[in-house]
Design a protein around this motif. Structure first.
Motif, PDB file in Angstrom:
ATOM      1  N   ILE A  79     -20.367 -24.429  20.880  1.00 47.29           N
ATOM      2  CA  ILE A  79     -20.429 -24.470  19.225  1.00 47.29           C
ATOM      3  C   ILE A  79     -20.652 -23.295  18.655  1.00 47.29           C
ATOM      4  CG2 ILE A  79     -21.660 -25.563  17.367  1.00 47.29           C
ATOM      5  CD1 ILE A  79     -22.268 -27.787  19.455  1.00 47.29           C
ATOM      6  N   ILE A  80     -19.722 -22.699  17.957  1.00 45.99           N
ATOM      7  CA  ILE A  80     -20.115 -21.576  16.844  1.00 45.99           C
ATOM      8  C   ILE A  80     -20.519 -22.113  15.766  1.00 45.99           C
ATOM      9  CG2 ILE A  80     -18.734 -19.750  15.264  1.00 45.99           C
ATOM     10  CD1 ILE A  80     -16.779 -19.610  17.968  1.00 45.99           C
ATOM     11  N   CYS A  81     -21.797 -21.985  15.326  1.00 48.90           N
ATOM     12  CA  CYS A  81     -22.272 -22.757  13.988  1.00 48.90           C
ATOM     13  C   CYS A  81     -22.725 -21.601  13.149  1.00 48.90           C
ATOM     14  CB  CYS A  81     -23.516 -23.631  14.626  1.00 48.90           C
ATOM     15  SG  CYS A  81     -24.615 -22.769  15.572  1.00 48.90           S
ATOM     16  N   LEU A  82     -23.235 -22.353  11.800  1.00 50.05           N
ATOM     17  CA  LEU A  82     -23.601 -21.568  10.575  1.00 50.05           C
ATOM     18  C   LEU A  82     -22.589 -20.340  10.267  1.00 50.05           C
ATOM     19  CD1 LEU A  82     -27.205 -21.415  11.662  1.00 50.05           C
ATOM     20  CD2 LEU A  82     -26.205 -22.964  10.135  1.00 50.05           C
ATOM     21  N   ASN A  83     -21.313 -21.011  10.395  1.00 52.79           N
ATOM     22  CA  ASN A  83     -20.201 -20.097  10.003  1.00 52.79           C
ATOM     23  C   ASN A  83     -19.953 -19.024  10.913  1.00 52.79           C
ATOM     24  OD1 ASN A  83     -19.331 -21.673   7.897  1.00 52.79           O
ATOM     25  ND2 ASN A  83     -20.686 -20.631   6.306  1.00 52.79           N
ATOM     26  N   GLY A  84     -20.521 -18.719  12.030  1.00 46.81           N
ATOM     27  CA  GLY A  84     -20.311 -17.650  13.050  1.00 46.81           C
ATOM     28  C   GLY A  84     -21.693 -16.942  13.330  1.00 46.81           C
ATOM     29  N   ALA A  85     -22.949 -17.326  12.469  1.00 44.13           N
ATOM     30  CA  ALA A  85     -24.253 -16.716  12.809  1.00 44.13           C
ATOM     31  C   ALA A  85     -24.749 -16.969  14.099  1.00 44.13           C
ATOM     32  CB  ALA A  85     -25.227 -17.034  11.854  1.00 44.13           C
ATOM     33  N   ASN A  86     -24.453 -18.134  14.556  1.00 48.80           N
ATOM     34  CA  ASN A  86     -24.943 -18.494  16.162  1.00 48.80           C
ATOM     35  C   ASN A  86     -23.598 -19.136  16.947  1.00 48.80           C
ATOM     36  OD1 ASN A  86     -28.067 -20.096  14.745  1.00 48.80           O
ATOM     37  ND2 ASN A  86     -27.464 -17.993  15.403  1.00 48.80           N
ATOM     38  N   ILE A  87     -23.739 -18.614  18.202  1.00 44.96           N
ATOM     39  CA  ILE A  87     -22.760 -19.258  19.157  1.00 44.96           C
ATOM     40  C   ILE A  87     -23.912 -19.952  20.137  1.00 44.96           C
ATOM     41  CG2 ILE A  87     -21.057 -18.884  20.895  1.00 44.96           C
ATOM     42  CD1 ILE A  87     -20.179 -16.535  19.405  1.00 44.96           C
ATOM     43  N   TYR A  88     -23.430 -21.006  20.614  1.00 45.10           N
ATOM     44  CA  TYR A  88     -24.220 -21.890  21.888  1.00 45.10           C
ATOM     45  C   TYR A  88     -23.203 -22.081  22.815  1.00 45.10           C
ATOM     46  CZ  TYR A  88     -28.522 -22.202  18.749  1.00 45.10           C
ATOM     47  OH  TYR A  88     -29.440 -21.716  17.824  1.00 45.10           O
TER      48      TYR A  88
ATOM     49  N   TYR B 263     -26.730 -25.900  14.649  1.00 46.03           N
ATOM     50  CA  TYR B 263     -26.273 -26.431  16.005  1.00 46.03           C
ATOM     51  C   TYR B 263     -26.807 -27.792  16.275  1.00 46.03           C
ATOM     52  CZ  TYR B 263     -26.668 -26.952  20.757  1.00 46.03           C
ATOM     53  OH  TYR B 263     -26.365 -27.721  22.357  1.00 46.03           O
ATOM     54  N   LYS B 264     -28.025 -28.212  15.559  1.00 44.07           N
ATOM     55  CA  LYS B 264     -28.430 -29.431  16.077  1.00 44.07           C
ATOM     56  C   LYS B 264     -27.363 -30.402  15.284  1.00 44.07           C
ATOM     57  CE  LYS B 264     -32.340 -32.595  15.175  1.00 44.07           C
ATOM     58  NZ  LYS B 264     -31.624 -33.718  14.415  1.00 44.07           N
ATOM     59  N   SER B 265     -27.129 -30.276  14.128  1.00 43.53           N
ATOM     60  CA  SER B 265     -26.246 -31.145  13.154  1.00 43.53           C
ATOM     61  C   SER B 265     -24.768 -31.196  13.891  1.00 43.53           C
ATOM     62  CB  SER B 265     -26.044 -30.590  11.679  1.00 43.53           C
ATOM     63  OG  SER B 265     -25.276 -31.305  11.184  1.00 43.53           O
ATOM     64  N   ALA B 266     -24.270 -30.061  14.381  1.00 48.55           N
ATOM     65  CA  ALA B 266     -22.947 -30.072  15.100  1.00 48.55           C
ATOM     66  C   ALA B 266     -23.217 -30.806  16.341  1.00 48.55           C
ATOM     67  CB  ALA B 266     -22.552 -28.519  15.232  1.00 48.55           C
ATOM     68  N   PHE B 267     -24.055 -30.693  17.152  1.00 41.31           N
ATOM     69  CA  PHE B 267     -23.981 -31.255  18.299  1.00 41.31           C
ATOM     70  C   PHE B 267     -24.099 -32.697  18.279  1.00 41.31           C
ATOM     71  CE2 PHE B 267     -26.633 -32.766  22.022  1.00 41.31           C
ATOM     72  CZ  PHE B 267     -26.063 -32.607  22.971  1.00 41.31           C
ATOM     73  N   GLU B 268     -24.852 -33.259  17.105  1.00 39.85           N
ATOM     74  CA  GLU B 268     -25.144 -34.751  17.426  1.00 39.85           C
ATOM     75  C   GLU B 268     -23.732 -35.655  17.498  1.00 39.85           C
ATOM     76  OE1 GLU B 268     -27.839 -36.550  17.397  1.00 39.85           O
ATOM     77  OE2 GLU B 268     -29.097 -34.930  17.305  1.00 39.85           O
ATOM     78  N   PRO B 269     -22.609 -35.309  16.343  1.00 40.42           N
ATOM     79  CA  PRO B 269     -21.358 -36.021  16.484  1.00 40.42           C
ATOM     80  C   PRO B 269     -20.737 -35.699  17.561  1.00 40.42           C
ATOM     81  CG  PRO B 269     -21.393 -34.456  14.747  1.00 40.42           C
ATOM     82  CD  PRO B 269     -22.699 -34.289  15.427  1.00 40.42           C
TER      83      PRO B 269
END
Length: 284
Positions: A62-71, A46-52
């Motif tokens: 953001i769906i992150c870590l290939n779907g392991a988390n959703i924020y 999430y942190k790495s996706a949120f930055e850009p």
């Protein structure tokens, strides 16, 4: 009618230097203004996706870590899918035997071997993937990734995995040796308790079988009563396939893997030609 757009990040929405172009930004804003939900779906944390995304002035779930988390837009976690410690240990032992670079994505940050090894691996991989980019620019981008993620360096992955406070979301192996990646993947193929995929020619990614972009995207869309047929998904690699296979409008980037292009209904321009913007403009 498209009511939701899901876009991958690396090789898709982001340029070679990890930024969202102005044309892509404007296209996303136009879609949002038209009432279309836009969600990022990435293998990143999430942190790495949120930055850009934040740097570009955008706000997206953001769906992150290939779907392991959703924020959601507020940064609240809506989904939490972990893999078992037993499987995480199995993966580490195989990767370690191949002497490949290893990262473990957890609730306490991303664990890596050491900072110098991390930078050397990332620089060599990026130089191999993008020979047209100068080494100075590659080194800058590698350092930027170090800043974007919450890295924790360790010499004992077994202790990390066995720590009762650690939850593992994803494991990642990097190697420039194709045969080595095949040997890493082989023991885990066709298993029901693990999903094996890739976000580039140089890596293998491991997740819980429920931690896939397509499954997470369907869950996210259901909250808005949006059907899969009303979704456009855009991606470039094999960790995008689970969402590209199920949506009504699947779009491969011009720079996508050939196998990914074959599975999609449409092909847009590359990530350095604002392919995401062109895909969005086509439906507005």
């Amino acid at each position: 009618m498209i009511k939701l757009i899901a876009t991958d990040l690396d090789g898709t929405l982001l340029s070679q230097v990890g930024e969202v172009s102005e044309r892509n930004v404007q296209a996303i804003r136009q879609a949002q203004a038209a009432g279309i939900e836009v969600v990022v779906a990435t293998g990143r944390s999430y942190k790495s996706a949120f930055e850009p995304i934040n740097k570009a002035g955008l706000s997206c779930p953001i769906i992150c870590l290939n779907g392991a988390n959703i924020y959601n837009i507020a940064g609240e976690q809506l989904r939490h899918i972990t893999m078992t410690k037993k499987i995480a240990l199995e993966i580490f032992e195989v990767v370690n035997r191949e002497n490949a670079y290893f990262e473990l994505y957890t609730n306490k940050g991303v664990y890596s071997q050491d900072r110098e090894n991390f930078l050397d691996v990332i620089i060599n991989i990026m130089l191999s993937a993008h020979p047209e980019i100068t080494r100075a620019e590659i080194e800058k981008r590698a350092e930027q990734r170090f800043q974007e993620e919450s890295f924790v360096f360790t010499n004992d992955f077994r202790a990390v995995i066995n720590d009762p406070e650690i939850e593992v979301f994803k494991a990642l192996a990097f190697s420039l040796e194709a045969d080595g990646l095949v040997r890493i993947k082989q023991p885990f193929l066709n298993r029901q308790d693990l999903t094996v995929t890739s976000s580039g020619f140089d890596n293998v990614e491991f997740n819980h079988p429920e931690a896939q972009k397509g499954i997470a995207l369907e869950q996210f869309a259901s909250q808005y009563k949006i059907s899969l047929q009303e979704i456009m998904a855009i991606g470039d690699n094999y960790n995008d396939v689970s969402m590209l296979d199920v949506v009504g409008r699947s779009v491969a980037m011009g720079n996508a893997e050939a196998g990914v292009k074959k599975r999609c209904k449409y092909v847009t321009a590359s990530n350095i030609e604002d392919g995401v913007a062109q895909a969005i403009e086509a439906i507005l």
